[in-house]
Structures are given as structure tokens and as C-alpha cells.
Write an enzyme that holds these catalytic residues in place. Sequence first.
Site, PDB file in Angstrom:
ATOM      1  N   ARG A  62       0.978  -1.324  -0.076  1.00  0.00           N
ATOM      2  CA  ARG A  62      -0.079  -0.209  -0.103  1.00  0.00           C
ATOM      3  C   ARG A  62       0.777   1.305   0.099  1.00  0.00           C
ATOM      4  NH1 ARG A  62      -3.884   2.437   4.352  1.00  0.00           N
ATOM      5  NH2 ARG A  62      -5.287   3.772   3.180  1.00  0.00           N
ATOM      6  N   HIS A  66       0.370   4.437  -2.782  1.00  0.00           N
ATOM      7  CA  HIS A  66       0.175   5.903  -2.284  1.00  0.00           C
ATOM      8  C   HIS A  66       1.494   6.750  -2.718  1.00  0.00           C
ATOM      9  CE1 HIS A  66      -3.334   5.141   0.650  1.00  0.00           C
ATOM     10  NE2 HIS A  66      -3.736   4.497  -0.516  1.00  0.00           N
ATOM     11  N   ASP A  67       2.579   6.103  -2.928  1.00  0.00           N
ATOM     12  CA  ASP A  67       3.582   6.821  -3.179  1.00  0.00           C
ATOM     13  C   ASP A  67       3.259   7.107  -4.655  1.00  0.00           C
ATOM     14  OD1 ASP A  67       6.150   7.897  -3.766  1.00  0.00           O
ATOM     15  OD2 ASP A  67       7.258   5.965  -4.092  1.00  0.00           O
ATOM     16  N   VAL A  70       0.957   9.882  -6.559  1.00  0.00           N
ATOM     17  CA  VAL A  70       1.309  11.227  -5.939  1.00  0.00           C
ATOM     18  C   VAL A  70       2.705  11.767  -6.338  1.00  0.00           C
ATOM     19  CG1 VAL A  70       1.141  12.883  -3.963  1.00  0.00           C
ATOM     20  CG2 VAL A  70      -0.112  10.929  -4.004  1.00  0.00           C
ATOM     21  N   SER A  76       8.178   9.979  -2.440  1.00  0.00           N
ATOM     22  CA  SER A  76       7.678  11.419  -1.661  1.00  0.00           C
ATOM     23  C   SER A  76       7.022  10.994  -0.443  1.00  0.00           C
ATOM     24  CB  SER A  76       6.908  12.173  -2.777  1.00  0.00           C
ATOM     25  OG  SER A  76       5.787  11.540  -3.307  1.00  0.00           O
ATOM     26  N   ASN A  94      -3.755   8.781   4.228  1.00  0.00           N
ATOM     27  CA  ASN A  94      -2.517   8.391   4.939  1.00  0.00           C
ATOM     28  C   ASN A  94      -2.687   8.612   6.310  1.00  0.00           C
ATOM     29  OD1 ASN A  94      -1.669   7.580   2.556  1.00  0.00           O
ATOM     30  ND2 ASN A  94      -0.315   9.467   2.223  1.00  0.00           N
ATOM     31  N   PRO A 163      -7.396   7.413  -4.581  1.00  0.00           N
ATOM     32  CA  PRO A 163      -8.915   7.069  -4.410  1.00  0.00           C
ATOM     33  C   PRO A 163      -9.379   6.721  -3.251  1.00  0.00           C
ATOM     34  CG  PRO A 163      -7.881   5.621  -5.866  1.00  0.00           C
ATOM     35  CD  PRO A 163      -6.626   6.506  -5.150  1.00  0.00           C
ATOM     36  N   HIS A 193      -6.534  -5.975  -2.286  1.00  0.00           N
ATOM     37  CA  HIS A 193      -7.359  -6.246  -0.983  1.00  0.00           C
ATOM     38  C   HIS A 193      -7.536  -7.761  -0.671  1.00  0.00           C
ATOM     39  CE1 HIS A 193      -8.864  -1.520  -1.400  1.00  0.00           C
ATOM     40  NE2 HIS A 193      -7.609  -1.840  -1.239  1.00  0.00           N
ATOM     41  N   ASP A 245     -10.243  -9.328   3.157  1.00  0.00           N
ATOM     42  CA  ASP A 245     -10.503 -10.756   2.595  1.00  0.00           C
ATOM     43  C   ASP A 245     -10.827 -11.555   3.535  1.00  0.00           C
ATOM     44  OD1 ASP A 245     -10.913 -13.262   1.459  1.00  0.00           O
ATOM     45  OD2 ASP A 245      -8.867 -13.226   0.459  1.00  0.00           O
ATOM     46  N   THR A 248      -9.481 -15.472   3.102  1.00  0.00           N
ATOM     47  CA  THR A 248      -8.164 -16.203   3.418  1.00  0.00           C
ATOM     48  C   THR A 248      -7.450 -14.709   3.582  1.00  0.00           C
ATOM     49  OG1 THR A 248      -7.669 -16.013   0.988  1.00  0.00           O
ATOM     50  CG2 THR A 248      -8.069 -18.292   2.045  1.00  0.00           C
ATOM     51  N   ASP A 253      -4.189 -14.216  -3.049  1.00  0.00           N
ATOM     52  CA  ASP A 253      -4.986 -15.454  -3.898  1.00  0.00           C
ATOM     53  C   ASP A 253      -6.160 -14.594  -4.500  1.00  0.00           C
ATOM     54  OD1 ASP A 253      -6.804 -15.023  -1.975  1.00  0.00           O
ATOM     55  OD2 ASP A 253      -6.462 -17.082  -0.886  1.00  0.00           O
TER      56      ASP A 253
HETATM   57  C1  HEM Z   1      -9.151   1.127  -5.910  1.00  0.00           C
HETATM   58  C2  HEM Z   1      -9.106   2.211  -5.074  1.00  0.00           C
HETATM   59  C3  HEM Z   1      -8.752   1.941  -3.865  1.00  0.00           C
HETATM   60  C4  HEM Z   1      -9.286   2.325  -2.691  1.00  0.00           C
HETATM   61  C5  HEM Z   1     -10.593   3.215  -2.524  1.00  0.00           C
HETATM   62  C6  HEM Z   1      -8.526   1.896  -1.598  1.00  0.00           C
HETATM   63  C7  HEM Z   1      -8.823   1.898  -0.101  1.00  0.00           C
HETATM   64  C8  HEM Z   1      -8.449   1.594   1.013  1.00  0.00           C
HETATM   65  C9  HEM Z   1      -8.766   1.770   2.075  1.00  0.00           C
HETATM   66  C10 HEM Z   1      -9.819   2.652   2.678  1.00  0.00           C
HETATM   67  C11 HEM Z   1      -8.045   0.783   3.141  1.00  0.00           C
HETATM   68  C12 HEM Z   1      -8.245   0.808   4.734  1.00  0.00           C
HETATM   69  C13 HEM Z   1      -7.253   1.668   5.059  1.00  0.00           C
HETATM   70  C14 HEM Z   1      -7.352   1.663   6.832  1.00  0.00           C
HETATM   71  O1  HEM Z   1      -8.542   1.361   7.223  1.00  0.00           O
HETATM   72  O2  HEM Z   1      -6.532   2.095   7.420  1.00  0.00           O
HETATM   73  C15 HEM Z   1      -6.868   0.077   2.080  1.00  0.00           C
HETATM   74  C16 HEM Z   1      -6.333  -0.840   2.720  1.00  0.00           C
HETATM   75  C17 HEM Z   1      -5.322  -1.469   1.679  1.00  0.00           C
HETATM   76  N1  HEM Z   1      -5.284  -1.245   0.420  1.00  0.00           N
HETATM   77 FE1  HEM Z   1      -6.366  -0.347  -0.828  1.00  0.00          FE
HETATM   78  N2  HEM Z   1      -7.707   1.047  -2.121  1.00  0.00           N
HETATM   79  C18 HEM Z   1      -7.499   1.055  -3.239  1.00  0.00           C
HETATM   80  C19 HEM Z   1      -6.474   0.306  -4.119  1.00  0.00           C
HETATM   81  C20 HEM Z   1      -5.553  -0.144  -3.811  1.00  0.00           C
HETATM   82  C21 HEM Z   1      -4.400  -0.471  -4.535  1.00  0.00           C
HETATM   83  C22 HEM Z   1      -4.142  -0.181  -6.166  1.00  0.00           C
HETATM   84  C23 HEM Z   1      -3.330  -1.355  -3.863  1.00  0.00           C
HETATM   85  C24 HEM Z   1      -2.272  -1.742  -4.071  1.00  0.00           C
HETATM   86  C25 HEM Z   1      -1.835  -2.540  -5.252  1.00  0.00           C
HETATM   87  C26 HEM Z   1      -4.266  -1.401  -2.349  1.00  0.00           C
HETATM   88  C27 HEM Z   1      -3.785  -2.182  -1.383  1.00  0.00           C
HETATM   89  C28 HEM Z   1      -4.170  -1.956  -0.066  1.00  0.00           C
HETATM   90  C29 HEM Z   1      -3.721  -2.941   0.877  1.00  0.00           C
HETATM   91  C30 HEM Z   1      -2.750  -4.189   0.781  1.00  0.00           C
HETATM   92  C31 HEM Z   1      -4.315  -2.385   2.095  1.00  0.00           C
HETATM   93  C32 HEM Z   1      -4.186  -3.175   3.461  1.00  0.00           C
HETATM   94  C33 HEM Z   1      -3.214  -2.499   4.171  1.00  0.00           C
HETATM   95  C34 HEM Z   1      -2.488  -2.866   5.662  1.00  0.00           C
HETATM   96  O3  HEM Z   1      -3.397  -3.742   6.196  1.00  0.00           O
HETATM   97  O4  HEM Z   1      -2.091  -2.028   6.159  1.00  0.00           O
HETATM   98  N3  HEM Z   1      -5.385  -0.832  -2.409  1.00  0.00           N
HETATM   99  N4  HEM Z   1      -7.197   0.466   0.938  1.00  0.00           N
END
Ligand code: HEM
Length: 329
Positions: A62, A66-67, A70, A76, A94, A163, A193, A245, A248, A253
Site C-alpha cells: 500500500r 500511495h507513493d 502522488v 515522496s 494516509n 482514491p 485487497h 478478505d 483467506t 490469492d
Molecule cells: C481502487 C481504489 C482503492 C481504494 C478506494 C482503496 C482504499 C483502501 C482503504 C480505505 C483501506 C483501509 C485503510 C485503513 O482502514 O486504514 C485500504 C487498505 C489497503 N489497500 Fe487499498 N484502496 C484502493 C486500491 C488499492 C491498490 C491499487 C492497492 C495496491 C496495489 C491497495 C492495497 C491495499 C492494501 C494491501 C491494504 C491493507 C493495508 C494494511 O493492512 O495495512 N489498495 N485500501
Amino acid sequence: MCSSIASFVVATIFATLMLRESNAQLSATFYANTCPNVSSIVNNVVQNALQSDSRIGASLIRLHFHDCFVNGCDASILLDNSANIQSEKDAAPNTNSIRGFDVVDNIKTALENSCQGVVSCADLLALAAESSVSLSGGPSWSVLLGRRDSLTANQGGANTSIPSPFEGLTNITSKFSAVGLDTNDLVALSGAHTFGRAQCRTFSNRLYNFSGTGNPDPTLSSSYLTTLQQTCPQNGSGTALANLDLTTPDNFDNSYFTNLQNNQGLLQSDQELFSTSGAATVSIVNNFSSNQSAFFQSFAQSMINMGNISPLTGSNGEIRSDCKKVNGS
Ligand code: HEM
Ligand SMILES: *[C@@H]1O[C@H](CO)[C@@H](O)[C@H](O)[C@H]1NC(C)=O
Ligand SMILES: *[C@@H]1O[C@H](CO)[C@@H](O)[C@H](O)[C@H]1NC(C)=O
Ligand SMILES: *[C@@H]1O[C@H](CO)[C@@H](O)[C@H](O)[C@H]1NC(C)=O
Ligand SMILES: *[C@@H]1O[C@H](CO)[C@@H](O)[C@H](O)[C@H]1NC(C)=O
Ligand SMILES: *[C@@H]1O[C@H](CO)[C@@H](O)[C@H](O)[C@H]1NC(C)=O
Ligand SMILES: *[C@@H]1O[C@H](CO)[C@@H](O)[C@H](O)[C@H]1NC(C)=O
Ligand SMILES: *[C@@H]1O[C@H](CO)[C@@H](O)[C@H](O)[C@H]1NC(C)=O
């Protein structure tokens, strides 16, 4: 008028060529002579970190996302506040959410110990993302390298370019498109996710009074709704965690996509990929749900595409010696 349009067109073509040229400079063998073991150094630190924190791989990928969204993939996001820096860490997507900075520092220390002043923090994030996925059961890919680190941060950009889970599919598609990523990239990368956690505040709007209807989000399965209401009581603090998820939680997966088909996507932005009728994303979700290798193949390609967003190359930027600050500051 005509000439200003013409010069805009010329400038756009020029900017496009520049972008391509800088992408073309990234290479899988960039550190072949200067730090041949760069991948295994990063991989070893991530592997160690996973032993004590099963969530860290998700947090690291993540950071790269997020890098890259932006100002491109330029590390950054890693800069702390200082006289000249308004940190992206304090931007809305963030703050109190993004994590893994201590592990990034451990990786950087290991890299500096073996190859001092050579490997950028931006490349570190791209490599850590790949390790996180492959160590969790997902695909491996050859990471393109040669990015350099920014001298600035863009907190305002982080507020507006990343996003949000509350905006609709149309807006999210536009944000991907703005950085050169298409619908296939959106669906594939959303598959990240498949691991990690989200706080109640990022989805609790779906659980009780969705969009002022007085009812929960109708695209949420009733059994999953009951579970989530227990995790996230109506007037709770919003910081409790749920697995992104449910089937799992720590494995990389394709079950994320099967969850969407079962109305068990956690975020509104997840479920919309499948539940928006007529959307181009639906058939891609179905493909990835029925064919894990199709998902893995697309995911690896889309990670490369995301990693190619506007890197600093050549003599632009620098190789930071501490990922948290600009050299000499
Ligand atoms: C499509 C638009 C996306 C939205 C709206 C979104 C939104 C979010 C949100 C709201 C969370 C939870 C953050 C929190 O509760 O602190 C999250 C977690 C996460 N996102 Fe996304 N995300 C998106 C795309 C992506 C992409 C492109 C990736 C990586 C390629 C990604 C990887 C992750 C991962 C792995 C987590 C879990 C992080 C952790 O457990 O520390 N997300 N995302
Ligand atoms: C690279 O890593 C491998 C395995 O971790 C190790 O055996 C080897 O000595 C390292 N090579 C260098 C040049 O550091
Ligand atoms: C970004 O959003 C955060 C949190 O909402 C806010 O405190 C900050 O002032 C914003 N920064 C900029 C530069 O817009
Ligand atoms: C979607 O984008 C439009 C135009 O930028 C904006 O006005 C609207 O508020 C956004 N919708 C959501 C739900 O964020
Ligand atoms: C749901 O939200 C709407 C709009 O905010 C509000 O008017 C309504 O009273 C709420 N319904 C319930 C059952 O809380
Ligand atoms: C949550 O807070 C609202 C407003 O303070 C209150 O009306 C409601 O009864 C509370 N709900 C629960 C389940 O505690
Ligand atoms: C699954 O996807 C892979 C990779 O795209 C493809 O080669 C294979 O034919 C697909 N399998 C099925 C059963 O469609
Ligand atoms: C499924 O995805 C793979 C990988 O992107 C692609 O090659 C294949 O054509 C897709 N299959 C269908 C039926 O859309």
C-alpha cells in the site's frame, strides 16, 4: 487561439515522449553492477518482518501504491515534516492509516550496509511490494528499477489523487486514468485487497444507514453484514479492524474476486467493481474469480504499469541516504 492550441498539442506530445523516455530508463538489471543482491536484501528483511507481523506485506504494498499515485513513484510519501516539507503522511488517505515505515527504515539500513548510497527509496518500495506479494503466495515478477528519490512532497496531491473508498466507480476510474492506468489495471490492482486490514471508519457507512436510506448497503450479504456489525458497533470509535478478505485474510490469492461475487466485498469501492450493472469491471472480476493465473498474470503486469508512473531518472532527484529526509537537511 490557434497557436495556443498548437503549442498545447506540442507540449502534450513532448510531455508524453518525456514520460515514455523516463519509463524506458527503468530496467530489471539497473543495479546489476552496483548492488547485485538488491532483491534478496529486500526480500530477507520483509520475510523477517512477516514473522512478527502477518499484516506487514499488505502495509508495504500500500505504501508503494500511495507513493506512485502522488507525483509518481519517487518515495515522496516517506518524507517527514520539516521546514520545507508538508508530509504526505498527514494527508487524509494516509493519516492514522498508512504503516510500515519502521520496516522501510530497516530495509534501507540493510541496503546501505551492502551498497552504500546506491539504491533509491522509491525502488526499495517497488521491491518490497513484490516481495510482500510473492512471500504471501502471490505471483513473482521482475521489478523494473532505476527510480530516484524526490526532493519534495505533495500533501495536497495526496489528498486529491489517491482514491477514497466512498467515491463511486466512475471517479475512481478517473483517478486511475489520470495516472495512465486503465480498467483492467483498476480491477487487477484492487485485488491487492486480498490481504491486509481496514478500519471500521472506511466502511461503516454501509452497515446501518447507507446513503441516508435508513438501511444497510443492499449489496452487502446479510451474513457478512451481521459479522461486520459485531466488529463495528454503531457508535464505536471507527478504528477497529476487519480483514479485507474474509476468507483467506493473509494469503495473496484470487478469493477477493469470489468474495465480490458473493456480496462480501468490504469496501464500497470493492463491491462496486462487481455490483455496478453494466460496468466493464464485472467481466474482469468474473475472469479473475474463475482463473487465478489470469489474475496473477494481470496483477504482475499492472504492478509494473503502476511502478512506471512518472519516475525520476537520470540526474533528477537523488538517492536519499535516509528515506525520511532529503539529503543534507
Ligand atoms: C481502487 C481504489 C482503492 C481504494 C478506494 C482503496 C482504499 C483502501 C482503504 C480505505 C483501506 C483501509 C485503510 C485503513 O482502514 O486504514 C485500504 C487498505 C489497503 N489497500 Fe487499498 N484502496 C484502493 C486500491 C488499492 C491498490 C491499487 C492497492 C495496491 C496495489 C491497495 C492495497 C491495499 C492494501 C494491501 C491494504 C491493507 C493495508 C494494511 O493492512 O495495512 N489498495 N485500501
Ligand atoms: C548475495 O546473497 C547471497 C544469498 O543471500 C549470498 O550468498 C551472497 O554472498 C551475496 N553476494 C554478495 C555479493 O553480497
Ligand atoms: C490534506 O488533508 C488533511 C486532512 O484532511 C488536512 O489536514 C491538510 O490540511 C490537507 N493538506 C493540503 C495541503 O490540502
Ligand atoms: C466525483 O467527482 C466529481 C468531480 O470531480 C465530484 O464533484 C464528486 O464529488 C465526486 N464524487 C464523490 C462521491 O466523491
Ligand atoms: C439516515 O440518514 C438520513 C440522512 O442523514 C436521516 O435523515 C435518517 O433519519 C437516518 N435514518 C436512520 C434510521 O437513522
Ligand atoms: C448512537 O448514537 C446516536 C446519537 O448519539 C443515538 O441516537 C443512538 O441510539 C446510538 N446507537 C447505539 C446503538 O448506541
Ligand atoms: C486462465 O488464464 C491463463 C492466463 O491468462 C490462460 O492461459 C488460461 O487459458 C486460462 N484458463 C482458462 C481455463 O480459461
Ligand atoms: C482473463 O484475463 C487474462 C489475463 O489478463 C486474459 O489474457 C484473458 O483474455 C481473460 N479472459 C477473458 C475470458 O476475459
